[in-house]
Design a protein around this motif. Sequence first.
Motif, PDB file in Angstrom:
ATOM      1  N   ILE A 299      -1.182  13.318 -11.244  1.00  0.00           N
ATOM      2  CA  ILE A 299      -1.537  12.737  -9.525  1.00  0.00           C
ATOM      3  C   ILE A 299      -1.803  11.215 -10.106  1.00  0.00           C
ATOM      4  O   ILE A 299      -2.737  10.944 -11.078  1.00  0.00           O
ATOM      5  CB  ILE A 299      -2.913  13.361  -9.072  1.00  0.00           C
ATOM      6  CG1 ILE A 299      -2.488  14.896  -9.031  1.00  0.00           C
ATOM      7  CG2 ILE A 299      -3.240  12.664  -7.817  1.00  0.00           C
ATOM      8  CD1 ILE A 299      -3.553  15.733  -8.317  1.00  0.00           C
ATOM      9  N   ARG A 300      -1.305  10.521  -9.443  1.00  0.00           N
ATOM     10  CA  ARG A 300      -1.508   8.835  -9.386  1.00  0.00           C
ATOM     11  C   ARG A 300      -2.907   8.701  -8.543  1.00  0.00           C
ATOM     12  O   ARG A 300      -2.861   8.982  -7.497  1.00  0.00           O
ATOM     13  CB  ARG A 300      -0.150   8.120  -8.662  1.00  0.00           C
ATOM     14  CG  ARG A 300      -0.353   6.647  -9.207  1.00  0.00           C
ATOM     15  CD  ARG A 300      -0.092   6.426 -10.776  1.00  0.00           C
ATOM     16  NE  ARG A 300      -0.145   5.001 -11.131  1.00  0.00           N
ATOM     17  CZ  ARG A 300      -0.414   4.715 -12.350  1.00  0.00           C
ATOM     18  NH1 ARG A 300      -0.258   5.581 -13.309  1.00  0.00           N
ATOM     19  NH2 ARG A 300      -0.371   3.512 -12.677  1.00  0.00           N
ATOM     20  N   LEU A 301      -3.880   7.948  -9.322  1.00  0.00           N
ATOM     21  CA  LEU A 301      -4.742   7.502  -8.467  1.00  0.00           C
ATOM     22  C   LEU A 301      -4.939   6.257  -8.054  1.00  0.00           C
ATOM     23  O   LEU A 301      -4.129   5.483  -8.421  1.00  0.00           O
ATOM     24  CB  LEU A 301      -5.974   7.561  -9.736  1.00  0.00           C
ATOM     25  CG  LEU A 301      -6.336   8.837 -10.255  1.00  0.00           C
ATOM     26  CD1 LEU A 301      -7.416   8.715 -11.464  1.00  0.00           C
ATOM     27  CD2 LEU A 301      -6.799   9.810  -9.391  1.00  0.00           C
ATOM     28  N   LEU A 302      -5.447   5.939  -6.961  1.00  0.00           N
ATOM     29  CA  LEU A 302      -5.333   4.688  -6.140  1.00  0.00           C
ATOM     30  C   LEU A 302      -6.999   4.149  -6.181  1.00  0.00           C
ATOM     31  O   LEU A 302      -7.864   4.971  -6.409  1.00  0.00           O
ATOM     32  CB  LEU A 302      -5.075   4.936  -4.690  1.00  0.00           C
ATOM     33  CG  LEU A 302      -3.542   5.537  -4.461  1.00  0.00           C
ATOM     34  CD1 LEU A 302      -3.305   5.787  -3.232  1.00  0.00           C
ATOM     35  CD2 LEU A 302      -2.344   4.650  -4.973  1.00  0.00           C
ATOM     36  N   ALA A 303      -6.909   2.626  -6.264  1.00  0.00           N
ATOM     37  CA  ALA A 303      -8.342   2.214  -6.079  1.00  0.00           C
ATOM     38  C   ALA A 303      -8.696   2.349  -4.751  1.00  0.00           C
ATOM     39  O   ALA A 303      -8.230   2.211  -3.653  1.00  0.00           O
ATOM     40  CB  ALA A 303      -8.053   0.659  -6.492  1.00  0.00           C
ATOM     41  N   ASP A 304     -10.158   2.514  -4.878  1.00  0.00           N
ATOM     42  CA  ASP A 304     -10.862   2.469  -3.471  1.00  0.00           C
ATOM     43  C   ASP A 304     -11.229   1.140  -3.124  1.00  0.00           C
ATOM     44  O   ASP A 304     -12.085   0.285  -3.879  1.00  0.00           O
ATOM     45  CB  ASP A 304     -12.316   3.182  -3.665  1.00  0.00           C
ATOM     46  CG  ASP A 304     -13.127   3.403  -2.583  1.00  0.00           C
ATOM     47  OD1 ASP A 304     -12.809   2.730  -1.620  1.00  0.00           O
ATOM     48  OD2 ASP A 304     -14.078   3.874  -2.652  1.00  0.00           O
ATOM     49  N   PRO A 305     -10.665   0.498  -2.172  1.00  0.00           N
ATOM     50  CA  PRO A 305     -11.214  -1.014  -1.617  1.00  0.00           C
ATOM     51  C   PRO A 305     -12.638  -1.015  -1.597  1.00  0.00           C
ATOM     52  O   PRO A 305     -12.893  -2.301  -1.592  1.00  0.00           O
ATOM     53  CB  PRO A 305     -10.093  -1.201  -0.582  1.00  0.00           C
ATOM     54  CG  PRO A 305      -9.748   0.070   0.172  1.00  0.00           C
ATOM     55  CD  PRO A 305      -9.895   1.166  -1.074  1.00  0.00           C
ATOM     56  N   ALA A 306     -13.325  -0.182  -1.257  1.00  0.00           N
ATOM     57  CA  ALA A 306     -14.621  -0.249  -1.088  1.00  0.00           C
ATOM     58  C   ALA A 306     -15.486   0.184  -2.275  1.00  0.00           C
ATOM     59  O   ALA A 306     -16.849   0.322  -2.222  1.00  0.00           O
ATOM     60  CB  ALA A 306     -15.154   0.466   0.268  1.00  0.00           C
TER      61      ALA A 306
END
Length: 250
Positions: A234-241
Amino acid sequence: MSSFTDDELDRYARQLVLPQFGGLGQQRLKSARVAVVGAGGIGSAVIPALAGAGVGALTIIDGDRVELANLHRQPLYRSAEIGMAKARPASDWVLARNPHVAVNAVAERIDPANAAGLLAEHDLVIDGTDNFATRLLVSDTAVALGLPLLSAAAQQFQGQVAIFTGRPCYRCFVGDAFDADDCDNCAELGVLGATVGSVGAYAALIAIRALAGMADDRGTLHLFDAAALEWRRIRLLADPACKSCSSEAA
């Protein structure tokens, strides 16, 4: 090859002939300093694999002692070592099998007061601890120090491995809800020993790929289902917060 002794050339011969690895990959491993936080089930697979592969320096950080219930999934230890601080026999195991690896045994629990000092000046941090509070502490410290973090965990028949460099970080993945010390671990949920060994060996492979410059696996979560014998990514995404790695946190 001039930087390797005759013993090292013989010891690593099967790696040196690999075209994707070769002398350059071996030299990069020899120059690498790796901190392994947790010498339990994951560490029992990671530490021997990295030592055998020729990582130049290992720092083994674990404040726990060997228990009888550990032995089914922690083959670094023997029954005679029950009660000993894990970092000591783990470092002895490395030194007995590869004298070319410099080992620093830290028989204390990592905490907010010592984390930065213990992890600084390493090329990679590998977290194999069994609770979210410690994992998040290690992740936050790695982010603050600008160090890549390889996180690996297993419980019951499930495992996960991911390497993080900057964004996204481990906290982006799990969020802020797990900072408490009393989150579930394998003592409550159980775990099959071979599952832990499989996940730990996979983590060691990702670590070697990264250290040797073979591949960039950052930001990909590798999930293992031991009951079904399946891996998926699974590709992980950065949490903007994210309070650790976001621009607001910085």
